[in-house]
Design an enzyme around this catalytic site. Structure first.
Site, PDB file in Angstrom:
ATOM      1  N   LYS A  41       0.979  -1.212  -0.025  1.00 19.47           N
ATOM      2  CA  LYS A  41      -0.137   0.223   0.105  1.00 19.47           C
ATOM      3  C   LYS A  41       0.995   1.343  -0.090  1.00 19.47           C
ATOM      4  O   LYS A  41       0.711   2.452  -0.463  1.00 19.47           O
ATOM      5  CB  LYS A  41      -0.732   0.094   1.126  1.00 19.47           C
ATOM      6  CG  LYS A  41      -1.787  -1.067   1.437  1.00 19.47           C
ATOM      7  CD  LYS A  41      -2.351  -1.237   2.941  1.00 19.47           C
ATOM      8  CE  LYS A  41      -3.085  -2.413   3.094  1.00 19.47           C
ATOM      9  NZ  LYS A  41      -3.405  -2.382   4.529  1.00 19.47           N
ATOM     10  N   GLY A  42       2.161   1.176   0.582  1.00 18.02           N
ATOM     11  CA  GLY A  42       3.065   2.214   0.679  1.00 18.02           C
ATOM     12  C   GLY A  42       3.104   3.155  -0.622  1.00 18.02           C
ATOM     13  O   GLY A  42       3.406   4.482  -0.359  1.00 18.02           O
ATOM     14  N   GLU A  97       7.646   2.660  -5.849  1.00 19.31           N
ATOM     15  CA  GLU A  97       7.822   2.094  -4.652  1.00 19.31           C
ATOM     16  C   GLU A  97       8.049   3.301  -3.422  1.00 19.31           C
ATOM     17  O   GLU A  97       8.377   4.343  -3.990  1.00 19.31           O
ATOM     18  CB  GLU A  97       9.075   1.408  -4.543  1.00 19.31           C
ATOM     19  CG  GLU A  97       8.836  -0.189  -4.326  1.00 19.31           C
ATOM     20  CD  GLU A  97       8.110  -0.672  -3.044  1.00 19.31           C
ATOM     21  OE1 GLU A  97       7.568   0.206  -2.182  1.00 19.31           O
ATOM     22  OE2 GLU A  97       8.305  -1.672  -2.670  1.00 19.31           O
ATOM     23  N   ASP A  98       7.392   2.948  -2.447  1.00 19.55           N
ATOM     24  CA  ASP A  98       7.672   3.944  -1.161  1.00 19.55           C
ATOM     25  C   ASP A  98       8.971   3.951  -0.756  1.00 19.55           C
ATOM     26  O   ASP A  98       9.517   5.266  -0.709  1.00 19.55           O
ATOM     27  CB  ASP A  98       6.758   3.656  -0.022  1.00 19.55           C
ATOM     28  CG  ASP A  98       6.867   2.297   0.533  1.00 19.55           C
ATOM     29  OD1 ASP A  98       7.581   1.475  -0.178  1.00 19.55           O
ATOM     30  OD2 ASP A  98       6.163   1.907   1.513  1.00 19.55           O
ATOM     31  N   ASP A 101      14.734  -0.820   0.869  1.00 24.29           N
ATOM     32  CA  ASP A 101      15.353  -0.722   2.125  1.00 24.29           C
ATOM     33  C   ASP A 101      16.512  -1.841   2.075  1.00 24.29           C
ATOM     34  O   ASP A 101      17.599  -1.695   1.603  1.00 24.29           O
ATOM     35  CB  ASP A 101      14.459  -1.289   3.127  1.00 24.29           C
ATOM     36  CG  ASP A 101      14.861  -1.378   4.609  1.00 24.29           C
ATOM     37  OD1 ASP A 101      15.923  -0.594   5.063  1.00 24.29           O
ATOM     38  OD2 ASP A 101      14.268  -2.169   5.374  1.00 24.29           O
ATOM     39  N   LYS A 129      17.013   3.867   1.443  1.00 27.45           N
ATOM     40  CA  LYS A 129      18.003   3.842   2.743  1.00 27.45           C
ATOM     41  C   LYS A 129      19.360   3.025   2.157  1.00 27.45           C
ATOM     42  O   LYS A 129      19.302   1.631   2.426  1.00 27.45           O
ATOM     43  CB  LYS A 129      17.144   2.940   3.922  1.00 27.45           C
ATOM     44  CG  LYS A 129      16.425   3.819   4.480  1.00 27.45           C
ATOM     45  CD  LYS A 129      15.862   3.077   5.690  1.00 27.45           C
ATOM     46  CE  LYS A 129      14.629   3.360   6.409  1.00 27.45           C
ATOM     47  NZ  LYS A 129      14.062   2.349   7.262  1.00 27.45           N
ATOM     48  N   PHE A 150      13.718   4.575  11.015  1.00 29.92           N
ATOM     49  CA  PHE A 150      12.254   4.290  10.869  1.00 29.92           C
ATOM     50  C   PHE A 150      11.433   5.477  10.245  1.00 29.92           C
ATOM     51  O   PHE A 150      11.330   6.347  11.296  1.00 29.92           O
ATOM     52  CB  PHE A 150      11.806   3.270  11.690  1.00 29.92           C
ATOM     53  CG  PHE A 150      10.524   2.655  11.109  1.00 29.92           C
ATOM     54  CD1 PHE A 150      10.706   1.330  10.621  1.00 29.92           C
ATOM     55  CD2 PHE A 150       9.272   3.059  11.229  1.00 29.92           C
ATOM     56  CE1 PHE A 150       9.686   0.727  10.032  1.00 29.92           C
ATOM     57  CE2 PHE A 150       8.162   2.265  10.855  1.00 29.92           C
ATOM     58  CZ  PHE A 150       8.178   1.142  10.234  1.00 29.92           C
ATOM     59  N   VAL A 151      10.792   5.521   9.146  1.00 31.90           N
ATOM     60  CA  VAL A 151      10.405   6.473   8.871  1.00 31.90           C
ATOM     61  C   VAL A 151       8.757   6.374   8.433  1.00 31.90           C
ATOM     62  O   VAL A 151       8.273   5.176   8.105  1.00 31.90           O
ATOM     63  CB  VAL A 151      10.599   7.317   7.531  1.00 31.90           C
ATOM     64  CG1 VAL A 151      12.047   8.060   7.907  1.00 31.90           C
ATOM     65  CG2 VAL A 151      10.898   6.582   6.495  1.00 31.90           C
ATOM     66  N   ASP A 157       4.002   3.492   6.688  1.00 31.30           N
ATOM     67  CA  ASP A 157       3.099   3.253   8.021  1.00 31.30           C
ATOM     68  C   ASP A 157       4.113   2.773   9.250  1.00 31.30           C
ATOM     69  O   ASP A 157       5.088   2.216   8.775  1.00 31.30           O
ATOM     70  CB  ASP A 157       2.171   2.037   7.870  1.00 31.30           C
ATOM     71  CG  ASP A 157       2.721   0.765   7.621  1.00 31.30           C
ATOM     72  OD1 ASP A 157       3.510   0.328   6.794  1.00 31.30           O
ATOM     73  OD2 ASP A 157       2.184  -0.187   8.421  1.00 31.30           O
ATOM     74  N   ARG A 163       0.091   6.528   7.423  1.00 29.14           N
ATOM     75  CA  ARG A 163       0.088   6.612   5.973  1.00 29.14           C
ATOM     76  C   ARG A 163      -0.215   7.971   5.393  1.00 29.14           C
ATOM     77  O   ARG A 163       0.269   8.372   4.269  1.00 29.14           O
ATOM     78  CB  ARG A 163      -0.538   5.622   5.327  1.00 29.14           C
ATOM     79  CG  ARG A 163      -0.022   4.148   5.619  1.00 29.14           C
ATOM     80  CD  ARG A 163      -0.659   3.069   4.620  1.00 29.14           C
ATOM     81  NE  ARG A 163      -0.669   1.700   5.045  1.00 29.14           N
ATOM     82  CZ  ARG A 163       0.531   1.134   4.796  1.00 29.14           C
ATOM     83  NH1 ARG A 163       1.412   1.375   4.168  1.00 29.14           N
ATOM     84  NH2 ARG A 163       0.562  -0.333   5.318  1.00 29.14           N
TER      85      ARG A 163
HETATM   86  P1  IMP Z   1      13.149  -4.491   1.747  1.00 30.77           P
HETATM   87  O1  IMP Z   1      13.730  -3.592   0.821  1.00 30.77           O
HETATM   88  O2  IMP Z   1      12.544  -5.812   1.185  1.00 30.77           O
HETATM   89  O3  IMP Z   1      13.748  -4.549   3.041  1.00 30.77           O
HETATM   90  O4  IMP Z   1      11.422  -3.961   2.214  1.00 30.77           O
HETATM   91  C1  IMP Z   1      11.015  -2.870   1.862  1.00 30.77           C
HETATM   92  C2  IMP Z   1       9.747  -2.417   2.625  1.00 30.77           C
HETATM   93  O5  IMP Z   1       9.918  -2.387   3.903  1.00 30.77           O
HETATM   94  C3  IMP Z   1       9.046  -1.321   2.134  1.00 30.77           C
HETATM   95  O6  IMP Z   1       8.517  -1.500   1.028  1.00 30.77           O
HETATM   96  C4  IMP Z   1       8.262  -0.966   3.441  1.00 30.77           C
HETATM   97  O7  IMP Z   1       6.804  -1.342   3.191  1.00 30.77           O
HETATM   98  C5  IMP Z   1       8.946  -1.598   4.563  1.00 30.77           C
HETATM   99  N1  IMP Z   1       9.744  -0.246   5.032  1.00 30.77           N
HETATM  100  C6  IMP Z   1      11.253  -0.401   5.142  1.00 30.77           C
HETATM  101  N2  IMP Z   1      11.784   0.697   5.788  1.00 30.77           N
HETATM  102  C7  IMP Z   1      10.706   1.275   6.143  1.00 30.77           C
HETATM  103  C8  IMP Z   1      10.355   2.373   7.088  1.00 30.77           C
HETATM  104  O8  IMP Z   1      11.377   3.256   7.564  1.00 30.77           O
HETATM  105  N3  IMP Z   1       9.099   2.769   7.453  1.00 30.77           N
HETATM  106  C9  IMP Z   1       8.084   2.232   6.933  1.00 30.77           C
HETATM  107  N4  IMP Z   1       8.221   1.038   6.352  1.00 30.77           N
HETATM  108  C10 IMP Z   1       9.451   0.411   5.885  1.00 30.77           C
HETATM  109 MG    MG Z   2       6.278  -1.338   0.321  1.00 30.05          MG
END
Ligand code: IMP
Ligand code: MG
Length: 176
Positions: A41-42, A97-98, A101, A129, A150-151, A157, A163
């Site tokens: 949803k992000g 994407e939001d 990470d 990040k 963590f944002v 969210d 959100r």
């Molecule tokens: P990754 O890149 O597979 O580790 O996961 C990314 C997902 O983790 C993102 O799409 C977000 O949904 C969630 N996420 C990572 N960092 C944050 C944050 O700082 N705040 C909120 N959600 C986060």
């Molecule tokens: Mg996401």
């Protein structure tokens, strides 16, 4: 336990930067249409703001994935919760994407997208990040690189909250 939210990037800064990125994307896709895929949803708040400012023809689709693993650490094994409505064959796809990470979720998702034979695939993210990256993912457009905090807000969210904040904030846990 509650949370206190500190502004990291203001609404004005976010809007200004989205405008810049939208202008760049519009130039890069001169003469072409863009098929935007929002990762739910992000990504939804960012996708809407970005799409409104892109001056090329745009079509939209949505995908929702859930990663196996605990809440704070994604495993990289992703289950499709809601699949795309439209095929991707021959389309110029822009994944929106939001936040990137560890990169695990996106790397898996990009593989799914590539397997459907689009004409091209690019990735646009609101936040990155880089310090947290475990799996390399090719990010084409980044609005903001942020430190390992963590944002929330602008689609992001904490336990499904925040959100709808119109800015990006850092969530600090408090005692009350
Ligand atoms: P990754 O890149 O597979 O580790 O996961 C990314 C997902 O983790 C993102 O799409 C977000 O949904 C969630 N996420 C990572 N960092 C944050 C944050 O700082 N705040 C909120 N959600 C986060
Ligand atoms: Mg996401």
């Amino acid at each position: 336990m509650g949370e206190k939210i500190h502004v990291l990037i203001s609404e004005e800064e976010v809007d200004k930067r989205i405008q810049e990125i939208a202008a760049r994307i519009s130039r890069d896709y001169e003469g072409r249409s863009i098929h935007m895929i929002c990762v739910l949803k992000g990504g939804v708040f960012f996708m809407c703001e970005l799409a409104k400012r892109i001056t090329r023809p745009v079509s939209l689709d949505f995908m929702s994935v859930s990663s196996y693993g605990n809440d704070t650490k994604s495993s990289g094994v992703v289950r499709i919760v809601k699949d795309l409505d439209e095929p991707l064959e021959g389309k110029d796809v822009l994944v929106v994407e939001d936040i990137v990470d560890s990169g695990r979720t996106l790397s898996y998702l990009l593989q799914i997208v590539h397997d459907r034979h689009p004409a091209s695939v690019k990735l646009c993210t609101l936040l990155d990040k880089p310090d947290r990256r475990v799996v390399e993912v090719p990010v084409d457009y980044t609005c903001f690189e942020i430190p390992d905090k963590f944002v929330v807000g602008y689609g992001l969210d904490y336990a499904q909250k925040y959100r709808n904040l119109p800015y990006i904030g850092v969530a600090e846990l408090t005692e009350d």
